[in-house]
Design a protein around this motif. Sequence first.
Motif, short mmCIF file in Angstrom:
data_model
loop_
_atom_site.label_atom_id
_atom_site.label_comp_id
_atom_site.label_asym_id
_atom_site.label_seq_id
_atom_site.Cartn_x
_atom_site.Cartn_y
_atom_site.Cartn_z
N MET A 1 0.83 -1.18 0.00
CA MET A 1 0.00 0.00 0.00
C MET A 1 0.88 1.25 0.00
N LEU A 2 1.96 1.19 0.71
CA LEU A 2 2.88 2.32 0.71
C LEU A 2 3.46 2.54 -0.68
N ARG A 3 3.70 1.44 -1.39
CA ARG A 3 4.22 1.54 -2.75
C ARG A 3 3.25 2.30 -3.66
N TYR A 4 1.95 1.97 -3.57
CA TYR A 4 0.97 2.66 -4.40
C TYR A 4 0.84 4.13 -4.02
N SER A 5 0.99 4.42 -2.75
CA SER A 5 0.96 5.81 -2.30
C SER A 5 2.09 6.61 -2.95
N VAL A 6 3.28 6.03 -2.97
CA VAL A 6 4.43 6.71 -3.59
C VAL A 6 4.21 6.85 -5.10
N ILE A 7 3.66 5.82 -5.74
CA ILE A 7 3.40 5.88 -7.18
C ILE A 7 2.43 7.02 -7.50
N PHE A 8 1.33 7.12 -6.74
CA PHE A 8 0.38 8.20 -7.00
C PHE A 8 0.99 9.57 -6.70
N PHE A 9 1.87 9.65 -5.70
CA PHE A 9 2.54 10.92 -5.41
C PHE A 9 3.42 11.33 -6.58
N VAL A 10 4.15 10.39 -7.15
CA VAL A 10 5.01 10.70 -8.30
C VAL A 10 4.16 11.12 -9.50
N ILE A 11 3.04 10.44 -9.71
CA ILE A 11 2.13 10.83 -10.79
C ILE A 11 1.63 12.26 -10.57
N ILE A 13 3.15 14.69 -8.93
CA ILE A 13 4.26 15.63 -9.18
C ILE A 13 4.46 15.82 -10.69
N ILE A 14 4.47 14.73 -11.44
CA ILE A 14 4.66 14.82 -12.88
C ILE A 14 3.51 15.59 -13.53
N ALA A 15 2.27 15.30 -13.11
CA ALA A 15 1.12 16.00 -13.67
C ALA A 15 1.17 17.50 -13.34
N ALA A 16 1.62 17.82 -12.13
CA ALA A 16 1.71 19.24 -11.75
C ALA A 16 2.77 19.96 -12.58
N VAL A 17 3.87 19.28 -12.87
CA VAL A 17 4.93 19.90 -13.67
C VAL A 17 4.42 20.21 -15.08
N PHE A 18 3.61 19.32 -15.63
CA PHE A 18 3.09 19.52 -16.99
C PHE A 18 1.82 20.37 -17.02
N GLY A 22 -6.02 19.31 -12.35
CA GLY A 22 -7.06 18.40 -11.87
C GLY A 22 -6.55 17.00 -11.61
N ILE A 23 -5.75 16.51 -12.54
CA ILE A 23 -5.17 15.17 -12.37
C ILE A 23 -4.18 15.16 -11.22
N ALA A 24 -3.41 16.22 -11.09
CA ALA A 24 -2.43 16.30 -10.00
C ALA A 24 -3.13 16.32 -8.65
#
Length: 52
Positions: A1-11, A13-18, A22-24
């Motif tokens: 579960m912690l792994r999925y939390s980190v994956i969504f956090f990275v998503i 960050i990437i969405a916010a950069v681009f 809303g997705i971020a």
Amino acid sequence: MLRYSVIFFVIAIIAAVFGFGGIAGTAAGIAKFLFIAFLVLAVLSLIFGRRK
């Protein structure tokens, strides 16, 4: 579960950069929920874990 939390956090960050706000925001909310759920389950596991 912690792994999925980190994956969504990275998503998030990437969405916010681009510039996908809303997705971020959604990905950050999911990451926050999963992290809190992980913490609650970890504490419960420590309290009610195996006993001799």
